[in-house]
Design a protein around this motif. Sequence first.
Motif, mmCIF file in Angstrom:
data_model
loop_
_atom_site.group_PDB
_atom_site.id
_atom_site.type_symbol
_atom_site.label_atom_id
_atom_site.label_comp_id
_atom_site.label_asym_id
_atom_site.label_seq_id
_atom_site.Cartn_x
_atom_site.Cartn_y
_atom_site.Cartn_z
ATOM 1 N N SER A 112 16.824 6.400 -71.866
ATOM 2 C CA SER A 112 16.970 6.764 -70.454
ATOM 3 C C SER A 112 16.623 5.572 -69.571
ATOM 4 O O SER A 112 15.980 4.611 -69.987
ATOM 5 N N ARG A 113 17.037 5.639 -68.315
ATOM 6 C CA ARG A 113 16.725 4.564 -67.377
ATOM 7 C C ARG A 113 15.219 4.459 -67.147
ATOM 8 O O ARG A 113 14.683 3.356 -66.972
ATOM 9 N N TYR A 114 14.532 5.570 -67.140
ATOM 10 C CA TYR A 114 13.085 5.539 -66.958
ATOM 11 C C TYR A 114 12.396 4.836 -68.125
ATOM 12 O O TYR A 114 11.466 4.052 -67.948
ATOM 13 N N GLU A 115 12.832 5.140 -69.349
ATOM 14 C CA GLU A 115 12.234 4.513 -70.527
ATOM 15 C C GLU A 115 12.510 3.014 -70.558
ATOM 16 O O GLU A 115 11.639 2.213 -70.889
ATOM 17 N N ALA A 119 9.729 -0.115 -70.395
ATOM 18 C CA ALA A 119 9.700 -1.270 -71.294
ATOM 19 C C ALA A 119 9.852 -2.567 -70.507
ATOM 20 O O ALA A 119 9.184 -3.572 -70.777
ATOM 21 N N LEU A 120 10.718 -2.559 -69.507
ATOM 22 C CA LEU A 120 10.917 -3.732 -68.667
ATOM 23 C C LEU A 120 9.626 -4.106 -67.945
ATOM 24 O O LEU A 120 9.245 -5.283 -67.877
ATOM 25 N N GLU A 148 14.810 -10.809 -63.456
ATOM 26 C CA GLU A 148 14.725 -10.601 -62.005
ATOM 27 C C GLU A 148 15.813 -9.639 -61.534
ATOM 28 O O GLU A 148 15.569 -8.742 -60.713
ATOM 29 N N LYS A 149 17.035 -9.808 -62.062
ATOM 30 C CA LYS A 149 18.122 -8.900 -61.702
ATOM 31 C C LYS A 149 17.822 -7.476 -62.154
ATOM 32 O O LYS A 149 18.096 -6.504 -61.440
ATOM 33 N N LEU A 150 17.264 -7.358 -63.363
ATOM 34 C CA LEU A 150 16.933 -6.026 -63.874
ATOM 35 C C LEU A 150 15.855 -5.367 -63.019
ATOM 36 O O LEU A 150 15.907 -4.162 -62.760
ATOM 37 N N LEU A 151 14.881 -6.162 -62.575
ATOM 38 C CA LEU A 151 13.840 -5.607 -61.707
ATOM 39 C C LEU A 151 14.440 -5.083 -60.412
ATOM 40 O O LEU A 151 14.042 -4.026 -59.894
ATOM 41 N N ALA A 156 14.136 1.508 -58.071
ATOM 42 C CA ALA A 156 13.918 2.938 -57.818
ATOM 43 C C ALA A 156 13.196 3.596 -58.986
ATOM 44 O O ALA A 156 12.276 4.402 -58.792
ATOM 45 N N GLU A 157 13.590 3.244 -60.222
ATOM 46 C CA GLU A 157 12.949 3.856 -61.385
ATOM 47 C C GLU A 157 11.492 3.425 -61.508
ATOM 48 O O GLU A 157 10.611 4.219 -61.852
ATOM 49 N N LEU A 158 11.225 2.137 -61.218
ATOM 50 C CA LEU A 158 9.850 1.657 -61.296
ATOM 51 C C LEU A 158 8.969 2.334 -60.261
ATOM 52 O O LEU A 158 7.818 2.685 -60.545
ATOM 53 N N LYS A 159 9.510 2.540 -59.065
ATOM 54 C CA LYS A 159 8.745 3.262 -58.042
ATOM 55 C C LYS A 159 8.523 4.711 -58.462
ATOM 56 O O LYS A 159 7.440 5.280 -58.254
#
Length: 546
Positions: A112-115, A119-120, A148-151, A156-159
């Motif tokens: 999933s995007r959250y997972e 990991a990121l 950096e691009k992935l961050l 939104a997912e990290l928040k």
Amino acid sequence: MGKFYPLLVSGISILCFLAQITPLQAQTFMREQGRAGSREQRGKTREKGETRERGEKKPTTTNYQLPITQVSQLSDVQPDDWASRALQSLIWRYGIVTGYPNGKFLGNRALSRYEFAAALSTVVRQLEGAIANGKPVQATQDDLATLEKLLQEYTAELKALQSRLDSLEARSAVLQAHEFSTTTKLAGQVIFAINGGGFGGDSLRDPTGTEIANNNPVTTLFYRTQLDFDTSFSGTDLLKIRLDTGSNGNRDNAAGVLEPNFGSGLDFSTRSSRNGELGLGRLYYSFSAAKNLQIVLGTAIAPTDYLDRNRYANRSFVDFSTQALVNNYLLFPIDEQGAGAVVNWQANEFFTLRAMYLAADAENSGSRDEVEGVSALTRLLYPDEGGDRGLFGNPYQGTVELEYSPNPGFTLRLQYSGGNTFDRHFDVLGANVELNLSRQLGVFGRYGYGSYDDTIFGDLEPSYWMVGISLRNLLLPGAVAGIAAGQPFVENAVGDATQTNFEAYYNFPLNENLAIAPLVQAIANPSNQADNGTIITGTLRTVFSF
């Protein structure tokens, strides 16, 4: 995954680079995850219904995850899996890999995007920490640009993950105010077993020539129960208190009655001989003195919890149960609990060094009561006991083990044990090997050679060996079967033959908490006596874990 697929491939490739696997494997992983995601989407309704019928909980991203220190802790990752080595590298070097509470990695689930965001985030923290501490960073400028691009893409997912963490912290505070203990977890196990067996001939004699049986024992129903209270004060330490009880030890199973001296009894039964009374099975405190260095101190430590372990023959409640097949029978004159210390140092990914000092009767200095904790073999060789007792008196033993594991499918352990048993010296050398030949098949073995001074048979130099095979998913998914044979005490000065033990078992887990595990034992030339008839026994184990 749309337009972001190439970006995700680049991100996964960075993780794989840190783990030292190839881009081709990374792309294979992405394709497998994509197919898994499609299958999961197509079968979502059907899977939901099946999950309800089985009463199982489907893994979700809301399940908390547990830290993993070795790939072998992940029950669904096999040594021959293409990603096994990569996972071990990520665990060892970056602490990125985690497992679910059921001990599984669930690598076939869609990511999933959250997972992926979690990991990121871990990778970024590791890189930031390395840069802050002046350590070399194993990533190129292009890799860092991709991160950096992935961050940016996963902002939104990290928040959202941070918001979830804040919510979990608030809920955790409420639970801690009402839970049984803020630091203690309770775990337990209950074993019920039916056992019966007999021997050929008119009677059986022990190694000294004394008759020990002239008729077959009756069928028995016996039990073992244990409760573990595990307490952590810092998250990296452990105070373990185990309370256990059970039936009549070696006397409640046929092999233990008919051949009690050379390790034919059922290990899970013999090691907690309580006869219905509640006792203290473990009491120790474990902590990390430095990175990869663990120290254990306690008054009730079992040596085989730390030494001579083997993934195929070590858990006597569900796999092999014959004592002489579960551990090297010569290596541990003190084979139950004692007082002392254990040191475990993981030098690198391949080598681990363990050392232990243990005294069997540390609390009774000068006492002449019967010593608890020594093996049946020790009592046979030294029936008059004696010794100074206490923490540094005897019986005591020191054991050192060097483990070499170049890959998850192969492990070699070299051992030395020495000390005093009732004022007599002993030395034992041992080897323990396990090899995974495929996802289903594993082979293993142990060897020992030692010297025991001034026994009732004189000075002895016995040897020991055992070999076996283990088969996974035999007949039914999740089932494990095994066959093993061994000779626990090869010594011409004791008896006129050599005892040989055989065992076959089948372990079928009905679910995560309940397993049915029958076994059959055969003992040829029991007690090293050629005139003794062969012993045959059968046991049906039912194991509840919670």
